[in-house]
Design a protein around this motif. Sequence first.
Motif, mmCIF file in Angstrom:
data_model
loop_
_atom_site.group_PDB
_atom_site.id
_atom_site.type_symbol
_atom_site.label_atom_id
_atom_site.label_comp_id
_atom_site.label_asym_id
_atom_site.label_seq_id
_atom_site.Cartn_x
_atom_site.Cartn_y
_atom_site.Cartn_z
ATOM 1 N N UNK A 14 0.819 -1.207 0.000
ATOM 2 C CA UNK A 14 0.000 0.000 0.000
ATOM 3 C C UNK A 14 0.858 1.264 0.000
ATOM 4 N N UNK A 15 2.027 1.177 0.591
ATOM 5 C CA UNK A 15 2.914 2.338 0.656
ATOM 6 C C UNK A 15 3.451 2.738 -0.722
ATOM 7 N N UNK A 16 3.527 1.781 -1.643
ATOM 8 C CA UNK A 16 4.054 2.075 -2.981
ATOM 9 C C UNK A 16 3.183 3.102 -3.698
ATOM 10 N N UNK A 47 5.944 -7.015 0.978
ATOM 11 C CA UNK A 47 6.502 -6.389 -0.229
ATOM 12 C C UNK A 47 7.109 -5.021 0.055
ATOM 13 N N UNK A 48 7.163 -4.612 1.316
ATOM 14 C CA UNK A 48 7.515 -3.240 1.671
ATOM 15 C C UNK A 48 8.856 -2.794 1.089
ATOM 16 N N UNK A 49 9.891 -3.594 1.220
ATOM 17 C CA UNK A 49 11.226 -3.197 0.743
ATOM 18 C C UNK A 49 11.537 -3.744 -0.644
ATOM 19 N N UNK A 63 14.449 -8.050 -2.273
ATOM 20 C CA UNK A 63 13.976 -7.373 -1.071
ATOM 21 C C UNK A 63 12.602 -7.811 -0.594
ATOM 22 N N UNK A 64 11.958 -8.736 -1.278
ATOM 23 C CA UNK A 64 10.645 -9.225 -0.858
ATOM 24 C C UNK A 64 10.856 -10.271 0.231
ATOM 25 N N UNK A 65 10.113 -10.133 1.316
ATOM 26 C CA UNK A 65 10.279 -11.014 2.462
ATOM 27 C C UNK A 65 9.221 -12.110 2.443
ATOM 28 N N UNK A 106 11.150 -0.022 -10.692
ATOM 29 C CA UNK A 106 10.156 -1.098 -10.770
ATOM 30 C C UNK A 106 9.834 -1.536 -9.343
ATOM 31 N N UNK A 107 8.569 -1.405 -8.952
ATOM 32 C CA UNK A 107 8.154 -1.768 -7.596
ATOM 33 C C UNK A 107 7.044 -2.816 -7.651
ATOM 34 N N UNK A 108 7.046 -3.761 -6.706
ATOM 35 C CA UNK A 108 5.939 -4.721 -6.635
ATOM 36 C C UNK A 108 4.744 -4.090 -5.917
#
Length: 160
Positions: A14-16, A47-49, A63-65, A106-108
Amino acid sequence: MPKESGLKVVATNRKARHDYLIMDTFEAGLVLMGTEVKSLREGRASLVDGFATFYSDELWLEGVYIPEYLNGSWTNHTARRRRKLLLHREELEKIDRKTRESGFTIVPLQLYFKDSRAKVEIAIARGKKDYDKRHALREQQDNREALRAMRAKNRGGSGE
């Protein structure tokens, strides 16, 4: 056992949407290990980072946890390992062309199961400035207040 159908969202970023101006979105498959899939089916991921980068004409998600599977043994995966994204060649070229421009990344946005296959929605995005973020928050707040006022007016009805 019948095959899964439909869409089951595991994680959203949601932060993206707050931090970035989304230009274009793509749906990509993921190359995962068995324990990663089991962990995702339990609804555990962040997906934050996360971000995606190109390595020798292939797109990789970093960076996906995805936490280790609790019942896994020595076959368990590393929580923040690099994962390959599966896209058509034309889509990869389009993304590569766009991200070579200054300021694009590019962001998830979302990680989900679609017909029992793990997918990730990625976006080509440009970072927002602080004043753009404040403006967007102010706009949301104004819309909320306007809706609240309309509801209050409609509830009042003929009591004037």
